[in-house]
Design a protein around this motif. Structure first.
Motif, PDB file in Angstrom:
ATOM      1  N   MET A 106      44.517  13.736 -22.613  1.00 25.66           N
ATOM      2  CA  MET A 106      43.871  13.240 -21.418  1.00 25.66           C
ATOM      3  C   MET A 106      44.811  13.262 -20.223  1.00 25.66           C
ATOM      4  SD  MET A 106      41.388  10.115 -22.758  1.00 25.66           S
ATOM      5  CE  MET A 106      42.630   9.264 -23.747  1.00 25.66           C
ATOM      6  N   THR A 107      46.081  12.984 -20.442  1.00 22.47           N
ATOM      7  CA  THR A 107      47.070  13.050 -19.365  1.00 22.47           C
ATOM      8  C   THR A 107      47.196  14.475 -18.845  1.00 22.47           C
ATOM      9  OG1 THR A 107      48.290  11.173 -20.304  1.00 22.47           O
ATOM     10  CG2 THR A 107      49.470  12.587 -18.737  1.00 22.47           C
TER      11      THR A 107
ATOM     12  N   HIS B  49      43.766   3.197 -24.860  1.00 25.14           N
ATOM     13  CA  HIS B  49      44.529   3.696 -26.007  1.00 25.14           C
ATOM     14  C   HIS B  49      45.949   3.149 -26.010  1.00 25.14           C
ATOM     15  CE1 HIS B  49      41.332   6.133 -27.360  1.00 25.14           C
ATOM     16  NE2 HIS B  49      41.937   7.305 -27.462  1.00 25.14           N
ATOM     17  N   GLU B  50      46.577   3.083 -24.852  1.00 21.41           N
ATOM     18  CA  GLU B  50      47.937   2.546 -24.782  1.00 21.41           C
ATOM     19  C   GLU B  50      47.976   1.098 -25.261  1.00 21.41           C
ATOM     20  OE1 GLU B  50      49.808   5.215 -21.115  1.00 21.41           O
ATOM     21  OE2 GLU B  50      48.877   3.266 -20.687  1.00 21.41           O
ATOM     22  N   GLY B  51      46.938   0.336 -24.924  1.00 21.87           N
ATOM     23  CA  GLY B  51      46.861  -1.042 -25.401  1.00 21.87           C
ATOM     24  C   GLY B  51      46.732  -1.105 -26.911  1.00 21.87           C
ATOM     25  N   ALA B  52      45.917  -0.220 -27.492  1.00 16.25           N
ATOM     26  CA  ALA B  52      45.761  -0.196 -28.951  1.00 16.25           C
ATOM     27  C   ALA B  52      47.082   0.148 -29.628  1.00 16.25           C
ATOM     28  CB  ALA B  52      44.684   0.822 -29.343  1.00 16.25           C
ATOM     29  N   ILE B  53      47.826   1.085 -29.060  1.00 17.22           N
ATOM     30  CA  ILE B  53      49.111   1.470 -29.642  1.00 17.22           C
ATOM     31  C   ILE B  53      50.098   0.307 -29.576  1.00 17.22           C
ATOM     32  CG2 ILE B  53      51.124   2.967 -29.319  1.00 17.22           C
ATOM     33  CD1 ILE B  53      49.161   5.208 -28.563  1.00 17.22           C
ATOM     34  N   ASP B  54      50.123  -0.419 -28.477  1.00 15.55           N
ATOM     35  CA  ASP B  54      51.002  -1.586 -28.367  1.00 15.55           C
ATOM     36  C   ASP B  54      50.657  -2.624 -29.438  1.00 15.55           C
ATOM     37  OD1 ASP B  54      52.409  -0.527 -26.265  1.00 15.55           O
ATOM     38  OD2 ASP B  54      51.394  -1.704 -24.715  1.00 15.55           O
ATOM     39  N   MET B  55      49.366  -2.877 -29.636  1.00 11.76           N
ATOM     40  CA  MET B  55      48.939  -3.826 -30.658  1.00 11.76           C
ATOM     41  C   MET B  55      49.332  -3.334 -32.050  1.00 11.76           C
ATOM     42  SD  MET B  55      45.195  -4.585 -28.985  1.00 11.76           S
ATOM     43  CE  MET B  55      44.505  -5.412 -30.424  1.00 11.76           C
ATOM     44  N   ALA B  56      49.213  -2.020 -32.274  1.00  9.97           N
ATOM     45  CA  ALA B  56      49.555  -1.445 -33.572  1.00  9.97           C
ATOM     46  C   ALA B  56      51.051  -1.564 -33.843  1.00  9.97           C
ATOM     47  CB  ALA B  56      49.116   0.020 -33.616  1.00  9.97           C
TER      48      ALA B  56
ATOM     49  N   ILE C  71      46.240   5.097 -36.266  1.00 10.55           N
ATOM     50  CA  ILE C  71      45.840   4.780 -34.895  1.00 10.55           C
ATOM     51  C   ILE C  71      46.904   5.254 -33.911  1.00 10.55           C
ATOM     52  CG2 ILE C  71      45.549   2.857 -33.271  1.00 10.55           C
ATOM     53  CD1 ILE C  71      43.990   1.407 -35.506  1.00 10.55           C
ATOM     54  N   ILE C  72      48.162   4.980 -34.219  1.00  9.02           N
ATOM     55  CA  ILE C  72      49.239   5.385 -33.319  1.00  9.02           C
ATOM     56  C   ILE C  72      49.254   6.905 -33.155  1.00  9.02           C
ATOM     57  CG2 ILE C  72      51.747   5.517 -33.061  1.00  9.02           C
ATOM     58  CD1 ILE C  72      51.892   2.715 -34.333  1.00  9.02           C
ATOM     59  N   ALA C  73      49.164   7.629 -34.265  1.00 14.18           N
ATOM     60  CA  ALA C  73      49.243   9.091 -34.212  1.00 14.18           C
ATOM     61  C   ALA C  73      48.045   9.695 -33.479  1.00 14.18           C
ATOM     62  CB  ALA C  73      49.340   9.656 -35.625  1.00 14.18           C
ATOM     63  N   SER C  74      46.837   9.268 -33.838  1.00 19.48           N
ATOM     64  CA  SER C  74      45.642   9.883 -33.263  1.00 19.48           C
ATOM     65  C   SER C  74      45.467   9.522 -31.793  1.00 19.48           C
ATOM     66  CB  SER C  74      44.404   9.503 -34.066  1.00 19.48           C
ATOM     67  OG  SER C  74      44.158   8.108 -33.991  1.00 19.48           O
ATOM     68  N   GLN C  75      45.708   8.265 -31.458  1.00 19.87           N
ATOM     69  CA  GLN C  75      45.473   7.856 -30.073  1.00 19.87           C
ATOM     70  C   GLN C  75      46.579   8.360 -29.146  1.00 19.87           C
ATOM     71  OE1 GLN C  75      43.789   4.070 -29.208  1.00 19.87           O
ATOM     72  NE2 GLN C  75      42.673   3.953 -31.127  1.00 19.87           N
ATOM     73  N   GLN C  76      47.810   8.502 -29.650  1.00 19.59           N
ATOM     74  CA  GLN C  76      48.842   9.097 -28.811  1.00 19.59           C
ATOM     75  C   GLN C  76      48.523  10.564 -28.525  1.00 19.59           C
ATOM     76  OE1 GLN C  76      51.594   7.484 -27.295  1.00 19.59           O
ATOM     77  NE2 GLN C  76      51.374   9.413 -26.156  1.00 19.59           N
ATOM     78  N   ALA C  77      47.999  11.277 -29.522  1.00 22.12           N
ATOM     79  CA  ALA C  77      47.601  12.669 -29.302  1.00 22.12           C
ATOM     80  C   ALA C  77      46.495  12.754 -28.258  1.00 22.12           C
ATOM     81  CB  ALA C  77      47.144  13.289 -30.620  1.00 22.12           C
ATOM     82  N   GLU C  78      45.547  11.820 -28.297  1.00 24.87           N
ATOM     83  CA  GLU C  78      44.470  11.818 -27.302  1.00 24.87           C
ATOM     84  C   GLU C  78      44.991  11.433 -25.918  1.00 24.87           C
ATOM     85  OE1 GLU C  78      40.896  10.828 -30.516  1.00 24.87           O
ATOM     86  OE2 GLU C  78      41.616   9.245 -29.188  1.00 24.87           O
TER      87      GLU C  78
ATOM     88  N   GLU D 172      37.479  11.412 -13.888  1.00 26.34           N
ATOM     89  CA  GLU D 172      38.811  10.845 -13.677  1.00 26.34           C
ATOM     90  C   GLU D 172      38.870   9.380 -14.097  1.00 26.34           C
ATOM     91  OE1 GLU D 172      42.136  10.091 -10.153  1.00 26.34           O
ATOM     92  OE2 GLU D 172      40.395  11.375  -9.762  1.00 26.34           O
ATOM     93  N   LEU D 173      37.830   8.623 -13.787  1.00 26.88           N
ATOM     94  CA  LEU D 173      37.825   7.207 -14.129  1.00 26.88           C
ATOM     95  C   LEU D 173      37.828   7.014 -15.641  1.00 26.88           C
ATOM     96  CD1 LEU D 173      37.761   4.341 -13.007  1.00 26.88           C
ATOM     97  CD2 LEU D 173      35.253   4.477 -13.007  1.00 26.88           C
ATOM     98  N   PHE D 174      37.006   7.780 -16.346  1.00 24.99           N
ATOM     99  CA  PHE D 174      36.977   7.681 -17.801  1.00 24.99           C
ATOM    100  C   PHE D 174      38.346   7.993 -18.389  1.00 24.99           C
ATOM    101  CE2 PHE D 174      36.614   9.708 -21.967  1.00 24.99           C
ATOM    102  CZ  PHE D 174      35.932   8.746 -22.694  1.00 24.99           C
ATOM    103  N   LEU D 175      38.973   9.056 -17.916  1.00 18.37           N
ATOM    104  CA  LEU D 175      40.279   9.443 -18.456  1.00 18.37           C
ATOM    105  C   LEU D 175      41.315   8.349 -18.220  1.00 18.37           C
ATOM    106  CD1 LEU D 175      40.402  13.210 -17.417  1.00 18.37           C
ATOM    107  CD2 LEU D 175      40.116  12.294 -19.732  1.00 18.37           C
ATOM    108  N   ARG D 176      41.369   7.827 -17.012  1.00 25.11           N
ATOM    109  CA  ARG D 176      42.369   6.794 -16.707  1.00 25.11           C
ATOM    110  C   ARG D 176      42.103   5.512 -17.501  1.00 25.11           C
ATOM    111  NH1 ARG D 176      45.723   8.469 -12.891  1.00 25.11           N
ATOM    112  NH2 ARG D 176      45.038  10.060 -11.390  1.00 25.11           N
ATOM    113  N   GLN D 177      40.842   5.128 -17.601  1.00 26.91           N
ATOM    114  CA  GLN D 177      40.511   3.916 -18.344  1.00 26.91           C
ATOM    115  C   GLN D 177      40.791   4.087 -19.838  1.00 26.91           C
ATOM    116  OE1 GLN D 177      36.416   3.120 -17.271  1.00 26.91           O
ATOM    117  NE2 GLN D 177      37.009   1.765 -15.593  1.00 26.91           N
ATOM    118  N   MET D 178      40.459   5.256 -20.391  1.00 24.80           N
ATOM    119  CA  MET D 178      40.657   5.452 -21.821  1.00 24.80           C
ATOM    120  C   MET D 178      42.137   5.592 -22.153  1.00 24.80           C
ATOM    121  SD  MET D 178      39.022   5.367 -24.670  1.00 24.80           S
ATOM    122  CE  MET D 178      37.280   5.777 -24.409  1.00 24.80           C
ATOM    123  N   ILE D 179      42.918   6.178 -21.267  1.00 22.69           N
ATOM    124  CA  ILE D 179      44.369   6.243 -21.497  1.00 22.69           C
ATOM    125  C   ILE D 179      44.932   4.826 -21.596  1.00 22.69           C
ATOM    126  CG2 ILE D 179      46.581   6.804 -20.408  1.00 22.69           C
ATOM    127  CD1 ILE D 179      45.224   9.376 -19.337  1.00 22.69           C
ATOM    128  N   ALA D 180      44.577   3.961 -20.636  1.00 20.61           N
ATOM    129  CA  ALA D 180      45.057   2.581 -20.663  1.00 20.61           C
ATOM    130  C   ALA D 180      44.568   1.849 -21.905  1.00 20.61           C
ATOM    131  CB  ALA D 180      44.608   1.855 -19.402  1.00 20.61           C
TER     132      ALA D 180
END
Length: 209
Positions: free
Chosen positions: A203-204, A166-173, A192-199, A156-164
């Protein structure tokens, strides 16, 4: 868990000598009177300041995602589908790091770890504490929490941390889509936007099962 771009800007302003021509970009060892600008080959598109800053910031951002994945992969008993995702993240983002480094070399621009006032250590993992102001970047304490977690807590911790993360990377992109101009950077940004949003979506879905 996510940290604002305002914090990132403050951190970078403290570390860099900004110029009107190229905000947030400088060269190592340049004299105080020099005005740093990207060097490009004849006919090659010149990057905008937003392109350069994005590449400089996304390299350590990607490095931390790989570090998080390696922490997860070192644990026993992790679900096979989660291990596959962690392997996928590392496999995707490693080549992207090398691509972005090649752009900085081509432009004659430094990595964040080479900038005056930085904590260095861009060549390996675990040296990202000075980059915690970037969107989605974990603090060292949060990484330690992931290292210590086991079983379902680790999942659960990995999923929540990686979601956040990825969301940061998308904002930067999305920022560089608005303010950048280099076609190769834009192509990477869109990927980056396409692949990380899919991930993120995947994860969600796992979190609510």
């Amino acid at each position: 868990m996510r940290v604002s771009r305002t914090s990132a800007a403050i951190a970078l302003a403290a570390a860099l000598t900004l110029t009107p021509a190229l905000a947030a970009c400088t060269t190592t060892g340049a004299s105080d009177s020099a005005t740093p600008t990207p060097s490009v080959a004849d006919g090659a598109p010149a990057p905008a300041p937003a392109d350069v800053m994005f590449v400089q910031m996304m390299i350590p951002h990607h490095e931390q995602a790989i570090e998080m994945s390696e922490i997860l992969l070192a644990k026993d008993g992790m679900p096979a589908e989660l291990r596959e995702l962690a392997e996928q993240i590392a496999a995707e983002q490693g080549p992207e790091i090398e691509l972005m480094r090649s752009w900085l070399r081509e432009w004659g621009m430094p990595e964040m770890g080479d900038m005056p006032g930085s904590d260095g250590g861009h060549g390996g993992h675990g040296g990202h504490g000075g980059h915690a102001g970037m969107d989605g970047m974990l603090s060292e304490a949060e990484l330690d929490e992931l290292r210590a977690a086991e079983g379902e807590q680790a999942v659960e911790l990995f999923l929540r941390q990686m979601i956040a993360h990825h969301e940061g990377a998308i904002d930067m992109a999305r920022d560089v889509i608005d303010n950048g101009r280099h076609p190769d950077v834009r192509a990477l940004v869109e990927e980056i936007i396409a692949s990380q949003q899919a991930e993120i979506d995947l994860m969600t879905e796992w979190l609510v099962r």
